[in-house]
Write an enzyme that holds these catalytic residues in place. Structure first.
Site, mmCIF file in Angstrom:
data_model
loop_
_atom_site.group_PDB
_atom_site.id
_atom_site.type_symbol
_atom_site.label_atom_id
_atom_site.label_comp_id
_atom_site.label_asym_id
_atom_site.label_seq_id
_atom_site.Cartn_x
_atom_site.Cartn_y
_atom_site.Cartn_z
ATOM 1 C CG PHE A 116 -2.265 0.617 0.985
ATOM 2 C CD1 PHE A 116 -2.907 0.529 -0.247
ATOM 3 C CD2 PHE A 116 -2.887 1.331 2.008
ATOM 4 C CE1 PHE A 116 -4.146 1.132 -0.455
ATOM 5 C CE2 PHE A 116 -4.123 1.945 1.812
ATOM 6 C CZ PHE A 116 -4.756 1.845 0.574
ATOM 7 C CD GLU A 164 1.145 -3.530 -20.440
ATOM 8 O OE1 GLU A 164 0.493 -4.350 -21.104
ATOM 9 O OE2 GLU A 164 2.224 -3.033 -20.831
ATOM 10 N N GLY A 206 5.811 1.224 -16.981
ATOM 11 C CA GLY A 206 4.737 1.976 -16.325
ATOM 12 C C GLY A 206 3.495 2.023 -17.202
ATOM 13 C CD GLU A 221 13.858 5.703 -5.161
ATOM 14 O OE1 GLU A 221 13.942 5.527 -3.941
ATOM 15 O OE2 GLU A 221 12.786 5.750 -5.776
ATOM 16 C CE LYS A 245 11.102 -0.751 -15.156
ATOM 17 N NZ LYS A 245 11.362 0.702 -15.131
HETATM 18 N N1 LIG Z 1 6.250 3.868 -8.256
HETATM 19 C C1 LIG Z 1 6.294 3.615 -9.552
HETATM 20 O O1 LIG Z 1 6.236 4.502 -10.370
HETATM 21 C C2 LIG Z 1 6.403 2.191 -10.033
HETATM 22 C C3 LIG Z 1 6.331 1.933 -11.403
HETATM 23 C C4 LIG Z 1 6.379 0.613 -11.865
HETATM 24 C C5 LIG Z 1 6.534 -0.414 -10.947
HETATM 25 N N2 LIG Z 1 6.632 -0.135 -9.623
HETATM 26 C C6 LIG Z 1 6.763 -1.255 -8.693
HETATM 27 O O2 LIG Z 1 5.574 -1.390 -7.956
HETATM 28 C C7 LIG Z 1 5.866 -1.817 -6.636
HETATM 29 C C8 LIG Z 1 5.335 -0.816 -5.646
HETATM 30 O O3 LIG Z 1 5.948 0.428 -5.875
HETATM 31 P P1 LIG Z 1 5.695 1.672 -4.937
HETATM 32 O O4 LIG Z 1 6.248 2.843 -5.633
HETATM 33 O O5 LIG Z 1 4.289 1.668 -4.522
HETATM 34 O O6 LIG Z 1 6.645 1.299 -3.709
HETATM 35 P P2 LIG Z 1 6.497 1.765 -2.215
HETATM 36 O O7 LIG Z 1 5.832 3.090 -2.168
HETATM 37 O O8 LIG Z 1 7.796 1.562 -1.568
HETATM 38 O O9 LIG Z 1 5.459 0.700 -1.605
HETATM 39 C C9 LIG Z 1 5.794 -0.625 -1.366
HETATM 40 C C10 LIG Z 1 4.741 -1.201 -0.461
HETATM 41 O O10 LIG Z 1 5.018 -2.586 -0.196
HETATM 42 C C11 LIG Z 1 4.680 -2.804 1.156
HETATM 43 N N3 LIG Z 1 5.216 -4.058 1.652
HETATM 44 C C12 LIG Z 1 6.483 -4.419 1.930
HETATM 45 N N4 LIG Z 1 6.523 -5.687 2.396
HETATM 46 C C13 LIG Z 1 5.246 -6.138 2.414
HETATM 47 C C14 LIG Z 1 4.616 -7.361 2.793
HETATM 48 N N5 LIG Z 1 5.329 -8.397 3.225
HETATM 49 N N6 LIG Z 1 3.268 -7.457 2.661
HETATM 50 C C15 LIG Z 1 2.541 -6.420 2.206
HETATM 51 N N7 LIG Z 1 3.071 -5.251 1.838
HETATM 52 C C16 LIG Z 1 4.415 -5.109 1.925
HETATM 53 C C17 LIG Z 1 5.191 -1.574 1.853
HETATM 54 O O11 LIG Z 1 4.637 -1.489 3.144
HETATM 55 P P3 LIG Z 1 4.885 -0.180 4.081
HETATM 56 O O12 LIG Z 1 3.971 0.859 3.510
HETATM 57 O O13 LIG Z 1 4.421 -0.695 5.404
HETATM 58 O O14 LIG Z 1 6.319 0.127 4.011
HETATM 59 C C18 LIG Z 1 4.686 -0.506 0.908
HETATM 60 O O15 LIG Z 1 3.351 -0.175 1.195
HETATM 61 C C19 LIG Z 1 7.359 -1.982 -6.553
HETATM 62 O O16 LIG Z 1 7.674 -3.336 -6.779
HETATM 63 C C20 LIG Z 1 7.852 -1.102 -7.670
HETATM 64 O O17 LIG Z 1 9.078 -1.527 -8.205
HETATM 65 C C21 LIG Z 1 6.558 1.142 -9.153
#
Ligand SMILES: NC(=O)c1ccc[n+]([C@@H]2O[C@H](COP(=O)([O-])OP(=O)(O)OC[C@H]3O[C@@H](n4cnc5c(N)ncnc54)[C@H](OP(=O)(O)O)[C@@H]3O)[C@@H](O)[C@H]2O)c1
Lengths: 166, 332
Positions: free
Chosen positions: B9, B142, B147, B203, B218
């Site tokens: 989340f 996808e 993205g 980052e 990817k």
């Molecule tokens: N952001 C982008 O633009 C983007 C684009 C393409 C793909 N992605 C991919 O999509 C995924 C999510 O990205 P994001 O940007 O949303 O990352 P993020 O903001 O770091 O969120 C990751 C989430 O995973 C949760 N998490 C970690 N361990 C967990 C577990 N065991 N059970 C349930 N939840 C768990 C974290 O919990 P906490 O909130 O408690 O820390 C956090 O809510 C990643 O794999 C990322 O590579 C992201």
């Protein structure tokens, strides 16, 4: 330029030297020597194909000198380089023996560095060079690029390849 | 009634929740009735088979940083009845966890999976695809590549029947931003990186992006899922962008080129690599900013080029929602 000379040698010791000696004397580099033993002439001479890298302006003198040594020249041609590409190098290009880097391509016998544009670095900063390589065909161009990449990996130089070989 | 569970989340999980709320009616018309039965994060979650209140979950997450403790993602998988999981937890390309276990456990139970998480697919694409096939479940991903830029379903659906020879693409928006800014501003890599960090494009630890790790991950997904290959992350020849200098752009420009980080897989030439490349300035891959792009070389359709936003919570949610619709459209 890169050229091949095909000479006919008597099957006796010392013959090859007569053909090779003028090349080094005129500052040419011998890339390869290939004895075509399967193509022995009716007079029992062995055709030998010699590939060399030499200044274009010295070719006439060279042919003349080889003939004067009593060697029969069957043919000589410039090797045509039909595939060309440019790559960018970033790193300590000059301090890592640029001559050696270029020579590793030129000594292949199928490719050579035909152009090089270096942007002069500030002191101790990495420099940038656009290097243009030509080869006898696309296959050999790829081989030459692989040699360049390997050389640059050793010298910690970053190679930026073109998206496509044109 | 489609029952959805969201695991993770963060930016993406919340982005999906917002779209599900905002587009509820439009989605109902496309896929029929649906409800979210669980959301989890690393510390806890909210679950209810009758459906949870998503806006409340969003509010709790934002206010308290974490969802209520006392329930884990595995608890949800083991005890709740649901049809599809949206797996959007953190990426881990070393061993795929925790996402790999989440996805496996769901597929084993015949639950469909939609993910944006590269880790599990990089580590175990073939195993997961086989598992999904055996259990008659579907694995949709996808969002893992590009993205919002369509590529997975584009190749699988719209280019179906084509053989894909090669794909060359810009798969990391952070690197593309840095390089295109260096090109325009003639500033050093470090200067532009600092700017990108300030803007939230890079980052604090940019290694994952600038060393080409993200793009390589990817690329592995593309090669395995779209080109029938079976390659691993370690098979990718990888060079990052940290050595690129402003002078490099100047020298390249003199010859009509710019420099971009290109991920390339070529089945014919046996190429699998991520590296900075010289791109003719008028080439479709010579794009600027955080965009992603891909050039797909096929036997029937020739070359196809796509460009789109490669990251962002709304953009990634777009890819996830399109997977959801693809899964359930026929039911409506
Ligand atoms: N952001 C982008 O633009 C983007 C684009 C393409 C793909 N992605 C991919 O999509 C995924 C999510 O990205 P994001 O940007 O949303 O990352 P993020 O903001 O770091 O969120 C990751 C989430 O995973 C949760 N998490 C970690 N361990 C967990 C577990 N065991 N059970 C349930 N939840 C768990 C974290 O919990 P906490 O909130 O408690 O820390 C956090 O809510 C990643 O794999 C990322 O590579 C992201």
């Amino acid at each position: 330029m890169l050229m091949t000379i095909v000479v006919e040698l008597k099957d006796q010791p010392g013959q090859l030297l007569k053909a090779l000696e003028p090349i080094s004397r005129l500052g040419g580099n011998i890339v390869s020597v290939y004895h075509q033993r399967d193509k022995i002439t009716p007079l029992k001479r062995i055709p030998v194909e010699i590939t060399i890298q030499i200044d274009e302006r010295k070719v006439e003198d060279l042919i003349e000198a080889i003939r004067r040594n009593g060697v029969i020249i069957r043919s000589y041609n410039e090797v045509r380089l039909t595939a060309t590409t440019s790559l960018l190098l970033i790193g300590h290009i000059i301090h890592t023996d640029l001559g050696d880097t270029i020579n590793r391509i030129d000594s292949t016998g199928f490719a050579e560095v035909v152009d090089m544009h270096i942007s002069m670095p500030q002191l101790n900063q990495p420099s940038t060079a656009m290097i243009t390589i030509s080869a006898t065909n696309e296959e050999n161009l790829k081989k030459a690029i692989d040699i360049l990449k390997k050389t640059c990996r050793e010298k910690d130089i970053t190679v930026i390849e073109p998206l496509e070989l044109q | 009634m489609i029952k959805i569970a969201i695991f993770g989340f963060g930016a993406v999980g919340q982005g999906v929740a917002e779209v599900l709320l905002k587009k509820r009616e439009a989605l109902r018309r496309l896929i029929g009735d649906f409800r979210v039965v669980a959301v989890t994060d690393s510390k806890g979650g909210i679950a209810d088979e009758k459906g949870i209140d998503l806006s409340k979950a969003l509010e709790i997450k934002r206010r308290r940083k974490h969802l209520p403790e006392g329930i884990t993602t595995l608890d949800v998988i083991n005890s709740l009845d649901f049809d599809v999981c949206i797996e959007v937890t953190v990426t881990n390309i070393e061993n795929g966890e925790p996402g790999l276990t989440h996805i496996k456990e769901c597929l084993k139970r015949g639950i469909n999976v939609i993910t944006s998480n590269k880790g599990p697919l990089v580590v175990a694409y073939r195993e997961l695809a086989d598992l999904a096939y055996r259990k008659d479940a579907r694995l949709m991903f996808e969002a893992t590549v590009g993205g919002a830029m369509p590529i997975i379903k584009l190749v699988r659906n719209d280019l179906a029947g084509n053989e894909i020879y090669a794909i060359k693409g810009i798969l990391n928006g952070t690197c593309n931003y840095i390089l295109s800014r260096m090109e325009k501003e003639k500033l050093t890599y470090d200067q532009i990186l600092a700017e990108a960090k300030e803007l939230g494009i890079a980052e604090a630890d940019p290694t994952y992006d600038v060393e080409g790790i993200d793009a390589a991950a990817k690329l592995v997904i593309i090669a395995n899922s779209l080109m029938g290959m079976d390659v691993k992350f370690e098979d990718v020849e990888r060079v990052g962008i940290t050595n690129i200098t402003p002078e490099a752009f100047e020298v390249a420009m003199d010859k009509g080129y710019t420099i971009r980080l290109i991920a390339e897989v070529d089945k014919v030439e046996g190429i699998l690599r991520v590296s900075p490349r010289l791109i003719p300035i008028q080439h479709p891959l010579a794009i600027s900013g955080t965009l992603n792009a891909a050039l797909i070389k096929t036997d029937l359709a020739g070359d196809v080029v796509v460009v789109g936003k490669g990251a962002g919570s709304k953009e990634t949610a777009s890819a996830i929602i399109s997977d959801l619709i693809e899964l359930y459209r026929c039911r409506a």
